[in-house]
Design a protein around this motif. Structure first.
Motif, PDB file in Angstrom:
ATOM      1  N   ASN B  60       0.828  -1.220   0.087  1.00  0.00           N
ATOM      2  CA  ASN B  60      -0.104   0.121   0.113  1.00  0.00           C
ATOM      3  C   ASN B  60       0.800   1.563  -0.018  1.00  0.00           C
ATOM      4  N   GLU B  62       2.003   4.397  -2.166  1.00  0.00           N
ATOM      5  CA  GLU B  62       1.442   5.299  -3.455  1.00  0.00           C
ATOM      6  C   GLU B  62       2.476   5.983  -3.805  1.00  0.00           C
ATOM      7  N   LYS B  75       3.684   6.676   1.925  1.00  0.00           N
ATOM      8  CA  LYS B  75       2.900   5.758   2.587  1.00  0.00           C
ATOM      9  C   LYS B  75       2.563   6.786   3.921  1.00  0.00           C
TER      10      LYS B  75
END
Lengths: 252, 252
Positions: B60, B62, B75
């Protein structure tokens, strides 16, 4: 294929179930395009297709830019012309609010996280797509609680070697307070106050920039209020209006 | 760890021989940092370490931005505060040269690749780190062969929803010709000529923007030559000078 003789590829429109096979097909396409005098390739890789990136780097694609959700890679394939792909945006925009009340007092703040405790102008960076005068009004309200309206641009500074090697333009807007009470932003602002302008410009630790900005204000009040103000002008095909800033006269 | 409570990781300083092992260690570090009230992570992945990117997306991270040579991923790990990571630069800068000679003639061009054949101002985008007045002088010379020097800023336009969802500021510089002959750039320019300004502003297919810019020039010549000119001002710690543009008077 666009008018600059470039090809744009989007990862989500490709069949990527077998990446090694896709890369073989891509290599063949690159050879074919080169024969057709294509000059450059744009390859947009969406976040969910990120597994493709290492393979594109192996066939000599280069990073161009990224935004939340995707990476854009490019490859220049012409041997006869120098790389003509345009750079990505590389300028930040910040806005400071020069807010003067009817008592000739300037709205100044001290930041919570700063190396030195200086009295500065409230302000901050423009949100994506935000007009600079709107940024000034918004940031002053968020940081100080004071509502304002735009009067004129006072000046702006063009600064290089800013964050991530980009440049920065800092626009200082002259704003008129129209309401609200001082209510400093708890996260960012340590102190906020109105300060007499003549006293402000004499502060011993004022930076040369803040002194110059304040002098710009004093100059326009003494010189018949010459200002830099925007007008809304149609774009080339009349689909929207843009602000164009130029010199004019204002009533202070 | 910086003053905003963020952690910066650089791919070339990590041991990436075993990527699955590295990702396990990274996950442990993320949990630890969260316990220590770290707010956000910056992860710079150099081109040669691109194999790491798919794994970072899986945990996760980005995309924040990319430049030739690297991708920056972020993050945000704080649960209590909204994402406070600053946006990347999102403004283009372009400069047009408004070059007037002693016969009250304006230097105008027609582009080779354009939807409509309009008489326009020469100009183009700023190179990284380039001051806007320098961009104007450089672009006019590259496109037309005419050497100029900077006199004043005439006006500027702030335009949104430009390329890649970024904004664009188009600065128009008043420039004085100091030499050279018309010698149009073969790649970009179809035609180049000097045209009487009174005739230029009356051209029937002139865009509203070009008309407005020309009117700005006529206004400053009629109003005692009020201009927008730069001064070189020291930065906060006196390590360099920046241009600050404000209103003033010029001799035309």
């Amino acid at each position: 294929i666009n008018r600059y003789n470039g090809v744009t590829i989007k990862s989500e429109e490709q069949n990527l179930e077998d990446i090694p096979l896709f890369v073989e097909q891509l290599k063949e396409s690159l050879l074919k395009w080169k024969g057709e005098k294509i000059r450059g390739i744009w390859f947009q890789v969406k976040k969910q297709n990120s597994a493709l990136i290492p393979s594109l780097i192996e066939v000599n694609f280069e990073y161009h830019h990224a935004q939340p959700g995707y990476v854009m890679l490019t490859k220049w394939i012409s041997d006869t012309e120098p790389n003509g792909l345009p750079h990505y945006a590389n300028q930040y925009i910040g806005v400071g609010g020069f807010v003067v009340n009817d008592n000739n007092e300037l709205l100044v703040i001290q930041e919570k996280y700063a190396d030195r405790r200086l009295w500065k102008l409230p302000g901050g960076h423009a949100d994506p797509g935000e007009d600079l005068a709107d940024t000034g009004v918004r940031e002053v309200f968020e940081e100080t609680g004071i509502k304002t309206e735009f009067v004129s641009l006072l000046c702006f500074r063009h600064q290089h070697q800013y964050r991530f090697d980009c440049s920065d333009i800092y626009f200082v807007c002259l704003l008129k307070p129209i309401g609200g009470k001082i209510n400093p932003c708890q996260q960012e602002i340590a102190q906020c106050t109105w300060m007499n302008i003549e006293e402000y410009i004499k502060l011993p630790d004022l930076t040369e920039t803040l002194k110059h900005i304040t002098q710009c204000y004093l100059n326009i009040t003494e010189n018949g209020s010459i200002s830099i103000t925007p007008e809304r002008i149609n774009n080339y095909n009349n689909t929207c209006k843009n602000n164009i800033y130029s010199v004019g006269h204002i009533q202070l």
